[in-house]
Enzyme design. Structure first.
Site, PDB file in Angstrom:
ATOM      1  N   ASP A 117     -34.337  16.368  42.329  1.00 40.01           N
ATOM      2  CA  ASP A 117     -33.089  17.126  42.435  1.00 40.01           C
ATOM      3  C   ASP A 117     -33.090  18.053  41.223  1.00 40.01           C
ATOM      4  OD1 ASP A 117     -30.467  18.143  42.218  1.00 40.01           O
ATOM      5  OD2 ASP A 117     -29.640  16.419  43.294  1.00 40.01           O
ATOM      6  N   HIS A 118     -33.329  19.337  41.454  1.00 39.41           N
ATOM      7  CA  HIS A 118     -33.592  20.220  40.311  1.00 39.41           C
ATOM      8  C   HIS A 118     -32.396  20.344  39.370  1.00 39.41           C
ATOM      9  CE1 HIS A 118     -31.750  23.317  43.002  1.00 39.41           C
ATOM     10  NE2 HIS A 118     -31.342  23.833  41.857  1.00 39.41           N
ATOM     11  N   HIS A 169     -26.860  17.478  44.954  1.00 41.45           N
ATOM     12  CA  HIS A 169     -26.510  17.979  43.620  1.00 41.45           C
ATOM     13  C   HIS A 169     -25.167  17.444  43.124  1.00 41.45           C
ATOM     14  CE1 HIS A 169     -29.878  20.469  44.293  1.00 41.45           C
ATOM     15  NE2 HIS A 169     -29.285  21.461  44.898  1.00 41.45           N
TER      16      HIS A 169
END
Length: 476
Positions: free
Chosen positions: A170-171, A233
């Site tokens: 999950d960036h 996110h």
């Protein structure tokens, strides 16, 4: 903790993510001396390219997406790269890929392909010795569209890789300010005694975008804002805000505490959610079409979601968490707002005391701001005149000489080093999907359709009412 990888395989190496994020990030890490001299990077995709052609492709991507001052000796980075053509749905190319990698290597694999290709890719690697105990794999989202499909993907990957060798990315967790949230909470005695229902009134999390569909037409219409942003996110941000102090900063301890929060999330009732879809309007001073016009057909896909939820545990009982995300909103911003409770008694007659507010900005600017009440200078007034003033910490100013990194830099380096702390565990993903699936099931049962809102606005008016009926205003 695994040994450092000496080979990195990039599946989808000619794709958009590789061009914009992966190759520039790896070049920046190399320029900073953070990659070992032994690291060999193998790109693979369906395109027919020689090693030289792939290096030229990588050079163009880096020059386009990485500032010149961060490239360093780019020739050294390009010399790390080789290429192996591969159609992941057929077995023929895997032997060539295995030959490029070689024997007895510590291998990290970054899978940037459609989830529908995960199963044949993993099987092909397993059949050719690329999924043994010396290898680990990183999965790029989306990991399914619901709990059932997510479990199917995870089962397919787990057939060849044990959980300690699976890195789900999950960036957002690679962003400096997101990591700073952990430091803010657990490295400062100032906040942790106040970080509970007795002292916090509510929490807001906003992820706002100004863009519309862009190049994601088919993907987005099948996904929507709830699955695209909230499921991953936003729930990860919520978990970091709300989790209990882990015993140490390691993968097991941090992720244990996050999953406890996700499992304690209260199911969202129908009247605690708002969905919207943008219509034509003005965005960034430009007239833009509505969602259905961009799509070219009518659709019930939501481009905006606002939610109110609670965490049913001792620390957070009674504290509402408000989540809001959408496309074609007035500004691009990702932030967390922690609003503290009001003082129990004011000694300042006539003064309007504002509750303290901690604002953690994640993008586009990374900063932390704490609002306090202070006396207005001067002796012109009787008594004491008070006003809210901010204490701002702009991260670039606080750490001069430190350049802003791409979030993927940290995550790629952790993948190479074998550190799972900032990656998502399977039970986290499944807890997130279970909660989101319940919201979608309620929408379908109630026939809930997205409400229209004008591009350039903050969503449907009912999203404002969702907070204001509790006496809360969205932070804007």
């Amino acid at each position: 903790m695994h040994n450092k990888a000496d080979t990195l395989i990039l599946f989808g190496a000619t794709g958009d993510l590789s061009q914009r994020m992966l190759l520039p990030s790896l070049c920046a890490l190399d320029a900073d001396g953070l990659l070992s001299d032994e690291l060999h990077i193998v790109g693979t995709a369906r395109s027919e390219l020689s090693d030289s052609e792939f290096r030229n492709f990588a050079r163009e991507a880096v020059e386009k997406h990485l500032p010149a001052h961060r490239r360093g000796g780019m020739a050294d980075f390009l010399n790390r790269l080789t290429y192996s053509q591969l159609d992941v749905t057929t077995p023929e190319g895997y032997a060539d890929l295995a030959g490029k990698v070689g024997k007895d290597r510590q291998v990290a694999i970054f899978l940037s392909t459609a989830p529908s290709l995960f199963q044949p890719t993993v099987k092909g690697m397993a059949d050719h010795g690329l999924a043994d105990a010396n290898s680990r794999i990183c999965l790029e989202k989306p990991l399914g569209v619901d709990l059932e499909s997510s479990c199917a993907i995870n089962d397919a990957v787990a057939a060849a890789f044990s959980e300690e060798r699976i890195f789900r990315i999950d960036h957002y967790l690679g962003k400096e300010t997101v990591q700073n949230l952990i430091a803010l909470r657990f490295a400062n005695i100032l906040f942790e005694p106040l970080w509970n229902a007795q002292h916090i009134d509510h929490v807001q999390i906003t992820v706002a975008e100004t863009v519309g569909l862009e190049s994601r037409v088919d993907f987005y219409d099948d996904t929507g804002a709830l699955r695209d942003m909230v499921q991953n996110h936003m729930l990860q941000l919520l978990a970091l805000v709300a989790m209990e102090p882990p015993s140490s900063f390691d993968a097991g301890s941090v992720r244990d505490e996050k999953v406890k929060v996700l499992r304690a999330l209260r199911a969202v009732e129908t009247n605690e959610s708002v969905t919207g879809q943008y219509r034509g309007g003005a965005s960034d001073g430009v007239i833009v079409p509505g969602y259905d016009e961009e799509l070219g057909s009518d659709s019930n896909t939501e481009t905006f979601v606002a939610l109110k939820t609670h965490i049913d545990n001792w620390r957070w009982q009674g504290v509402p968490f408000y989540l809001r995300t959408g496309k074609r909103l007035p500004e691009r911003v990702t932030e967390i707002v922690v609003q503290f409770a009001c003082v129990p008694h004011s000694i300042f007659p006539g003064a309007r005391l504002m509750p303290n507010k901690l604002v953690i900005g994640i993008q586009p600017e990374e900063n932390i701001s704490l609002s306090l009440m202070a006396k207005v200078p001067g002796i012109e007034h009787e008594g004491m005149t008070l006003r809210e003033v901010p204490l701002d910490i702009a991260m670039p100013d606080a750490f001069t000489g430190k350049h802003k990194r791409i979030a993927y830099e940290r995550l790629l380096l952790d993948l190479i080093n074998g550190d799972q702390t900032l990656f998502v565990r399977r039970d986290e993903v499944e807890a997130q999907w279970k909660w989101v699936d319940n919201i979608r099931a309620n929408w379908e049962a109630d026939g809930k359709a997205p409400k229209p809102y004008s591009a350039g606005s903050w969503g449907p008016s009912s999203a404002i009412a969702l907070a204001e009926r509790d006496g809360v205003s969205w932070h804007e």
